[in-house]
Design an enzyme around this catalytic site. Structure first.
Site, PDB file in Angstrom:
ATOM      1  N   ASP A  41      12.668  82.158  56.615  1.00 11.82           N
ATOM      2  CA  ASP A  41      11.477  81.083  56.888  1.00 11.82           C
ATOM      3  C   ASP A  41      11.669  80.088  55.502  1.00 11.82           C
ATOM      4  O   ASP A  41      11.400  78.924  55.558  1.00 11.82           O
ATOM      5  CB  ASP A  41      10.256  81.699  56.904  1.00 11.82           C
ATOM      6  CG  ASP A  41       9.728  82.106  58.285  1.00 11.82           C
ATOM      7  OD1 ASP A  41       9.974  81.324  59.309  1.00 11.82           O
ATOM      8  OD2 ASP A  41       9.339  83.319  58.406  1.00 11.82           O
ATOM      9  N   GLY A  42      12.115  80.405  54.638  1.00 13.06           N
ATOM     10  CA  GLY A  42      11.900  79.740  52.978  1.00 13.06           C
ATOM     11  C   GLY A  42      13.224  78.920  53.181  1.00 13.06           C
ATOM     12  O   GLY A  42      13.059  77.620  52.781  1.00 13.06           O
TER      13      GLY A  42
ATOM     14  N   THR B  89       1.187  81.800  58.689  1.00 12.61           N
ATOM     15  CA  THR B  89       1.731  83.266  58.360  1.00 12.61           C
ATOM     16  C   THR B  89       2.497  83.435  57.025  1.00 12.61           C
ATOM     17  O   THR B  89       2.946  84.358  56.742  1.00 12.61           O
ATOM     18  CB  THR B  89       2.822  83.342  59.402  1.00 12.61           C
ATOM     19  OG1 THR B  89       3.699  82.439  59.417  1.00 12.61           O
ATOM     20  CG2 THR B  89       2.112  83.331  60.845  1.00 12.61           C
ATOM     21  N   ALA B  90       2.048  82.242  56.114  1.00 13.26           N
ATOM     22  CA  ALA B  90       3.119  82.414  54.861  1.00 13.26           C
ATOM     23  C   ALA B  90       1.797  83.015  53.929  1.00 13.26           C
ATOM     24  O   ALA B  90       1.196  83.862  53.839  1.00 13.26           O
ATOM     25  CB  ALA B  90       3.556  81.072  54.454  1.00 13.26           C
ATOM     26  N   TYR B  91       1.976  82.237  52.792  1.00  9.81           N
ATOM     27  CA  TYR B  91       0.829  82.539  51.699  1.00  9.81           C
ATOM     28  C   TYR B  91      -0.674  82.768  52.119  1.00  9.81           C
ATOM     29  O   TYR B  91      -1.399  83.587  51.940  1.00  9.81           O
ATOM     30  CB  TYR B  91       0.709  81.553  50.502  1.00  9.81           C
ATOM     31  CG  TYR B  91       0.436  81.990  49.122  1.00  9.81           C
ATOM     32  CD1 TYR B  91      -0.243  83.286  49.149  1.00  9.81           C
ATOM     33  CD2 TYR B  91       0.078  81.131  48.179  1.00  9.81           C
ATOM     34  CE1 TYR B  91      -0.972  83.545  47.843  1.00  9.81           C
ATOM     35  CE2 TYR B  91      -0.536  81.324  46.913  1.00  9.81           C
ATOM     36  CZ  TYR B  91      -0.964  82.575  46.674  1.00  9.81           C
ATOM     37  OH  TYR B  91      -1.524  82.866  45.468  1.00  9.81           O
TER      38      TYR B  91
ATOM     39  N   SER C 247      -1.023  86.038  53.616  1.00  8.57           N
ATOM     40  CA  SER C 247      -0.915  87.099  52.383  1.00  8.57           C
ATOM     41  C   SER C 247      -2.445  86.919  51.776  1.00  8.57           C
ATOM     42  O   SER C 247      -2.907  88.029  51.056  1.00  8.57           O
ATOM     43  CB  SER C 247       0.047  87.064  51.340  1.00  8.57           C
ATOM     44  OG  SER C 247       1.210  86.830  51.922  1.00  8.57           O
TER      45      SER C 247
ATOM     46  N   ASP D 206      -9.296  82.514  42.491  1.00  9.07           N
ATOM     47  CA  ASP D 206      -8.043  82.771  41.986  1.00  9.07           C
ATOM     48  C   ASP D 206      -7.166  81.161  42.282  1.00  9.07           C
ATOM     49  O   ASP D 206      -6.122  81.075  41.668  1.00  9.07           O
ATOM     50  CB  ASP D 206      -7.039  83.900  42.039  1.00  9.07           C
ATOM     51  CG  ASP D 206      -7.588  85.106  41.241  1.00  9.07           C
ATOM     52  OD1 ASP D 206      -8.513  84.699  40.408  1.00  9.07           O
ATOM     53  OD2 ASP D 206      -6.971  86.227  41.601  1.00  9.07           O
TER      54      ASP D 206
END
Length: 273
Positions: free
Chosen positions: A44-45, A157-159, A162, A146
């Site tokens: 994906d990256g 579905t990425a960061y 998470s 944060d």
């Protein structure tokens, strides 16, 4: 003969060699500016990197998974590749994100684009403070966390995932706003907004609580304030007809991490295991 631009992640080593050999037989390799399609071999990256370099040419991107899950990618098997080469494909189109950013001393200046997300994050020990406005209305002041993520469906579905954010289908017409480790008394963690929404995030007291802004993981220097919305620019992703890309995202929502890797047909998942 199909004209393609080929991007290969250098970290996948020799795994892609049979794939590349087949493409050389069936396609003509050309620069992206002259190609009919962009083929990306990696994860994906790697797809994100390719889109960042070539989105302006307005041609479809076909990713083939040589990484891990590959939410936005096709399977890296010959049968799937042949489907794509024979035109047995389906497309989804999504809008990119744009941010008009400024530093702590100026008004809004430069514009930045991203395919999957923008996020602010703290750079020192103290928790960051943010003022969050949606469509001109202050919704949180301060938001202590944060950081904060604003993601497109392609970035859910990425960061965002998470950080505990909501996962949504690739073809959703939505924006996602997710707090990164918000203070325990925060009243929200992840929001779903219309794709026509405008999210303004301003970092407060940045001398004591410094932050940084990233666009698809790339630093946007000196930004402490961003006006984020969907851009007019779009990206088209292509999939073989046999690829059930929606299944990966659906399984991810059921936390079936052992099931959606490389899976195309669905599984029975026991979340107690």
């Amino acid at each position: 003969m199909k004209k393609i631009h080929l991007d290969v992640d250098p970290y996948i080593g020799s795994k892609a060699e049979p794939f590349v050999a087949l493409l050389r037989q069936e396609c003509s390799f050309v620069p992206a500016s002259k190609a009919d399609e962009v083929f990306v071999l990696g994860g994906d990256g790697a797809l994100n990197d390719s889109i960042r370099r070539h989105y302006q040419f307005g041609i479809p991107f076909f990713g083939f998974n040589f990484g891990h899950v590959g939410f936005r990618l096709n399977s890296s098997v010959e049968a799937v590749l042949r489907e794509v080469l024979e035109g047995e494909v389906q497309y989804i189109q999504g809008r990119m994100l744009q941010a008009r950013v400024s530093d702590s001393k100026g008004s809004f200046g430069r514009d930045v684009l991203a395919f999957q997300d923008f996020y602010f994050e703290r750079t020192r020990i103290p928790t960051a403070n943010f003022r969050v406005m949606i469509d001109g209305v202050v919704r949180s002041d301060p938001m202590m966390s944060d950081g904060i993520i604003v993601a497109a469906p392609a970035g859910s579905t990425a960061y965002n995932a998470s950080a505990g954010g909501k996962i949504i289908p690739l073809d959703s017409k939505l924006l996602i706003v997710t707090g990164i480790c918000p203070a325990i008394f925060s009243e929200w963690r992840s929001l779903l907004l219309s794709e026509d929404s405008v999210v303004e995030i301003e970092a407060l007291n940045v001398k004591r609580r410094p932050v940084r802004l990233l666009a698809d993981g790339i630093l946007v220097p000196k930004a402490t304030r961003a006006l984020i919305s969907c851009a007019t620019e779009t990206v088209t992703l292509g999939f073989a007809l046999s690829e059930n890309f929606r299944e990966k995202v659906l399984n991810a929502q059921f936390n079936c991490q052992h099931a959606y890797i490389g899976n195309k047909k669905g599984v029975t998942c026991d979340n107690k295991s």
